[in-house]
Design a protein around this motif. Structure first.
Motif, mmCIF file in Angstrom:
data_model
loop_
_atom_site.group_PDB
_atom_site.id
_atom_site.type_symbol
_atom_site.label_atom_id
_atom_site.label_comp_id
_atom_site.label_asym_id
_atom_site.label_seq_id
_atom_site.Cartn_x
_atom_site.Cartn_y
_atom_site.Cartn_z
ATOM 1 N N SER A 4 0.841 -1.188 0.000
ATOM 2 C CA SER A 4 0.000 0.000 0.000
ATOM 3 C C SER A 4 0.883 1.248 0.000
ATOM 4 C CB SER A 4 -0.909 0.000 1.243
ATOM 5 O OG SER A 4 -1.702 1.159 1.289
ATOM 6 N N VAL A 5 0.381 2.293 -0.596
ATOM 7 C CA VAL A 5 1.092 3.569 -0.624
ATOM 8 C C VAL A 5 0.596 4.451 0.511
ATOM 9 C CG1 VAL A 5 1.382 5.728 -1.905
ATOM 10 C CG2 VAL A 5 1.591 3.535 -3.084
ATOM 11 N N LYS A 6 1.512 4.994 1.288
ATOM 12 C CA LYS A 6 1.156 5.900 2.367
ATOM 13 C C LYS A 6 1.840 7.239 2.126
ATOM 14 C CE LYS A 6 1.289 6.614 7.366
ATOM 15 N NZ LYS A 6 1.793 6.111 8.677
ATOM 16 N N ILE A 7 1.048 8.242 1.754
ATOM 17 C CA ILE A 7 1.604 9.579 1.521
ATOM 18 C C ILE A 7 1.992 10.180 2.866
ATOM 19 C CG2 ILE A 7 1.139 11.884 0.618
ATOM 20 C CD1 ILE A 7 -0.825 10.624 -1.310
ATOM 21 N N ARG A 8 3.167 10.753 2.937
ATOM 22 C CA ARG A 8 3.682 11.267 4.199
ATOM 23 C C ARG A 8 2.876 12.468 4.693
ATOM 24 N NH1 ARG A 8 10.089 10.918 2.569
ATOM 25 N NH2 ARG A 8 10.216 8.635 2.610
ATOM 26 N N GLU A 9 2.751 12.544 5.989
ATOM 27 C CA GLU A 9 2.040 13.655 6.597
ATOM 28 C C GLU A 9 2.983 14.856 6.772
ATOM 29 O OE1 GLU A 9 0.364 12.296 10.234
ATOM 30 O OE2 GLU A 9 -0.700 10.615 9.293
ATOM 31 N N GLU A 10 2.402 15.994 7.061
ATOM 32 C CA GLU A 10 3.178 17.235 7.172
ATOM 33 C C GLU A 10 4.340 17.108 8.143
ATOM 34 O OE1 GLU A 10 2.493 21.983 8.165
ATOM 35 O OE2 GLU A 10 0.811 20.586 8.144
ATOM 36 N N LYS A 11 4.110 16.443 9.267
ATOM 37 C CA LYS A 11 5.147 16.345 10.296
ATOM 38 C C LYS A 11 6.320 15.465 9.857
ATOM 39 C CE LYS A 11 2.704 12.566 12.657
ATOM 40 N NZ LYS A 11 3.670 11.522 12.357
ATOM 41 N N ASP A 12 6.108 14.653 8.817
ATOM 42 C CA ASP A 12 7.152 13.754 8.341
ATOM 43 C C ASP A 12 7.942 14.327 7.176
ATOM 44 O OD1 ASP A 12 6.391 11.816 10.213
ATOM 45 O OD2 ASP A 12 4.793 11.102 8.883
ATOM 46 N N ILE A 13 7.578 15.510 6.703
ATOM 47 C CA ILE A 13 8.209 16.097 5.521
ATOM 48 C C ILE A 13 8.965 17.359 5.915
ATOM 49 C CG2 ILE A 13 7.792 17.062 3.223
ATOM 50 C CD1 ILE A 13 5.241 15.378 3.118
ATOM 51 N N ASN A 14 10.242 17.434 5.553
ATOM 52 C CA ASN A 14 11.079 18.572 5.950
ATOM 53 C C ASN A 14 10.659 19.861 5.256
ATOM 54 O OD1 ASN A 14 12.696 16.961 7.628
ATOM 55 N ND2 ASN A 14 14.017 16.346 5.928
ATOM 56 N N ASN A 15 10.461 19.783 3.958
ATOM 57 C CA ASN A 15 10.096 20.980 3.197
ATOM 58 C C ASN A 15 8.666 20.861 2.702
ATOM 59 O OD1 ASN A 15 12.733 22.179 3.378
ATOM 60 N ND2 ASN A 15 13.400 20.612 1.914
ATOM 61 N N TYR A 16 7.737 20.830 3.656
ATOM 62 C CA TYR A 16 6.340 20.567 3.312
ATOM 63 C C TYR A 16 5.768 21.653 2.410
ATOM 64 C CZ TYR A 16 1.505 19.127 3.917
ATOM 65 O OH TYR A 16 0.229 18.695 3.706
ATOM 66 N N ASN A 17 6.251 22.872 2.568
ATOM 67 C CA ASN A 17 5.711 23.994 1.778
ATOM 68 C C ASN A 17 6.040 23.844 0.295
ATOM 69 O OD1 ASN A 17 4.629 25.255 4.034
ATOM 70 N ND2 ASN A 17 6.513 26.395 4.446
ATOM 71 N N ASP A 18 7.086 23.074 0.016
ATOM 72 C CA ASP A 18 7.484 22.899 -1.375
ATOM 73 C C ASP A 18 6.757 21.737 -2.057
ATOM 74 O OD1 ASP A 18 9.253 24.979 -1.115
ATOM 75 O OD2 ASP A 18 10.906 23.675 -0.494
ATOM 76 N N LEU A 19 6.003 20.980 -1.260
ATOM 77 C CA LEU A 19 5.326 19.818 -1.804
ATOM 78 C C LEU A 19 4.025 20.221 -2.487
ATOM 79 C CD1 LEU A 19 5.019 16.690 -2.010
ATOM 80 C CD2 LEU A 19 3.733 16.818 0.132
ATOM 81 N N LYS A 20 3.857 19.768 -3.674
ATOM 82 C CA LYS A 20 2.604 19.968 -4.381
ATOM 83 C C LYS A 20 1.758 18.715 -4.193
ATOM 84 C CE LYS A 20 4.719 22.892 -7.909
ATOM 85 N NZ LYS A 20 4.984 23.051 -9.353
ATOM 86 N N TYR A 21 0.577 18.902 -3.661
ATOM 87 C CA TYR A 21 -0.254 17.748 -3.326
ATOM 88 C C TYR A 21 -0.501 16.844 -4.520
ATOM 89 C CZ TYR A 21 -1.384 19.646 1.284
ATOM 90 O OH TYR A 21 -1.306 20.100 2.564
ATOM 91 N N LEU A 22 -0.621 17.418 -5.692
ATOM 92 C CA LEU A 22 -0.965 16.624 -6.860
ATOM 93 C C LEU A 22 0.245 15.943 -7.497
ATOM 94 C CD1 LEU A 22 -3.600 18.899 -8.621
ATOM 95 C CD2 LEU A 22 -4.004 16.884 -7.214
ATOM 96 N N GLU A 76 7.520 11.622 -1.845
ATOM 97 C CA GLU A 76 7.168 11.841 -0.439
ATOM 98 C C GLU A 76 6.062 10.871 -0.011
ATOM 99 O OE1 GLU A 76 8.820 13.510 1.519
ATOM 100 O OE2 GLU A 76 9.964 14.946 0.341
ATOM 101 N N PHE A 77 6.356 9.612 -0.178
ATOM 102 C CA PHE A 77 5.428 8.567 0.249
ATOM 103 C C PHE A 77 6.239 7.343 0.644
ATOM 104 C CE2 PHE A 77 6.122 7.779 -4.254
ATOM 105 C CZ PHE A 77 6.216 6.399 -4.340
ATOM 106 N N ASP A 78 5.618 6.447 1.351
ATOM 107 C CA ASP A 78 6.272 5.206 1.760
ATOM 108 C C ASP A 78 5.461 4.013 1.270
ATOM 109 O OD1 ASP A 78 8.438 6.350 3.436
ATOM 110 O OD2 ASP A 78 6.758 7.067 4.661
ATOM 111 N N ILE A 79 6.157 2.926 1.033
ATOM 112 C CA ILE A 79 5.501 1.677 0.655
ATOM 113 C C ILE A 79 5.356 0.824 1.910
ATOM 114 C CG2 ILE A 79 5.678 -0.416 -0.731
ATOM 115 C CD1 ILE A 79 7.264 1.212 -2.783
ATOM 116 N N LYS A 80 4.139 0.558 2.285
ATOM 117 C CA LYS A 80 3.841 -0.196 3.500
ATOM 118 C C LYS A 80 2.984 -1.407 3.148
ATOM 119 C CE LYS A 80 5.787 2.777 6.340
ATOM 120 N NZ LYS A 80 6.998 2.406 7.136
ATOM 121 N N PHE A 81 2.670 -2.200 4.162
ATOM 122 C CA PHE A 81 1.734 -3.305 3.994
ATOM 123 C C PHE A 81 0.450 -3.004 4.750
ATOM 124 C CE2 PHE A 81 5.590 -5.615 2.917
ATOM 125 C CZ PHE A 81 5.159 -6.456 1.910
ATOM 126 N N LYS A 82 -0.645 -3.485 4.230
ATOM 127 C CA LYS A 82 -1.913 -3.391 4.942
ATOM 128 C C LYS A 82 -2.658 -4.717 4.822
ATOM 129 C CE LYS A 82 -4.773 -1.558 1.165
ATOM 130 N NZ LYS A 82 -5.657 -0.442 0.728
#
Length: 344
Positions: free
Chosen positions: A210-228, A237-243
């Motif tokens: 599963s893809v887990k998009i990182r939350e604001e607290k996990d991203i150093n330069n969150y202001n530079d991230l474009k959500y799309l 800025e995402f992690d590959i996890k299992f669900k």
């Protein structure tokens, strides 16, 4: 983790050859020892009485043997489970006197060119070409004219250092890659009820990438991230996890989580985020209409639209084909989660 798929006919053929190999090479030694009048005679007789189950028994049957030895021969069982450094000099002599390394001679089994059967012949017959533990590495078997052998490593699900009487057990020999076997698992004590056994099952739809998009607290330069950016395959800025899948029992989840932890699957698959990004971009290029067009224009090349998708993603995306190419399970699970290549 994927299941090792073997047809019934091939399974029976391999079992017969493997048991015959043991009978031809080691059974007489066990028979001789079972007649010796010493303190180990009952143990040898137990092994002899259960030898076919020990050599060709399925994983649950092997676990039953372990339980019987734990209960019937508690001193020997505790001795086996002690590390080499923990054993006293007297205990080391007892281990050597038992002579189990000669009865269940794994080193002889590994020799490149035994007459009829051995590690090379086993892996060639099983035809397992992808490591079932990680689905990241090819583990092909190849025998050249110069007789140099290339084959998978064989992991002992039940560690042979702890269960020496299972060193030659067919369903205790897991074709696997060097990283999973020698670098990660090593002599980790696997218990039947705590880990998934690849001869019995894989993660399937019960435990999925599963893809887990990182939350604001996990991203150093969150202001530079474009959500799309992620949905255009432009962000890492995402992690590959299992669900866990729906209606999966807790016992399976715990076993799967133990496998994930030992083989560092989430950590290692984080190095494959570029594959996810490529899948997203390809999905934008090969939309529903494009897939339909390809199928209509090249129907002589493709038997189905699934074949087109396999060409696009360069992988298999059906459960029964996950053992044919590396990263197939990741590809399948992510395509399903993000609803990629929907041509319905």
């Amino acid at each position: 983790m994927i299941k090792i798929n073997i047809s019934k006919a091939k399974r029976e053929e391999v079992e017969e050859k493997h048991y015959q190999y043991f009978k031809d090479n080691f059974l007489d030694k066990l028979i001789s020892l079972s007649k010796v009048e010493d303190s180990f005679r009952d143990f040898y007789r137990f092994l002899l009485l259960n030898i076919e189950q020990i050599i060709t028994g399925r994983p649950k049957e092997l676990n039953d043997v372990i339980i019987k030895i734990d209960n019937g021969f508690p001193y020997l069982s505790s001795l086996f489970k002690k590390g080499t450094r923990q054993r006293s000099g007297h205990e080391k002599k007892l281990i050597n006197k038992l002579n189990l390394k000669n009865i269940f001679n794994y080193d002889a089994f590994l020799k490149p060119d035994p007459p009829d059967w051995g590690a090379y012949q086993l892996t060639k017959n099983l035809n397992v070409n992808i490591c079932p533990y990680c689905n990241r590495q090819y583990i092909v078997t190849y025998h050249s004219e110069e007789k140099k052998v290339i084959r998978p490593q064989l992991d002992h699900f039940f560690a042979k250092s702890i269960y020496p009487y299972l060193a030659l057990s067919l369903y205790n020999l897991i074709p696997s890659c060097n990283i999973c076997n020698s670098r990660l698992k090593r002599d980790t004590e696997f218990e039947y009820k705590k880990y998934i056994h690849p001869y019995e099952e894989g993660f399937g739809d019960s435990m999925k990438f599963s893809v887990k998009i990182r939350e604001e607290k996990d991203i150093n330069n969150y202001n530079d991230l474009k959500y799309l950016d992620f949905f255009f395959g432009e962000s890492d800025e995402f992690d590959i996890k299992f669900k866990a899948g729906k209606e999966v029992n807790n016992e399976f989840i715990k076993k799967a989580e133990n496998n994930i932890k030992v083989f560092k699957l989430e950590e290692l698959y984080d190095f494959h985020k570029d594959n996810v990004a490529e899948l997203i971009k390809k999905n934008m290029i090969y939309n529903k209409d494009r897939i339909k067009e390809l199928y209509q224009n090249f129907n002589q090349l493709f038997n189905s639209k699934d074949d087109i998708v396999r060409m696009i993603v360069s992988n298999y995306i059906t459960e029964d084909n996950l053992d044919k190419r590396v990263l197939a399970k990741l590809t399948k699970d992510i395509c399903e989660e993000l609803n990629l290549f929907d041509y319905t």
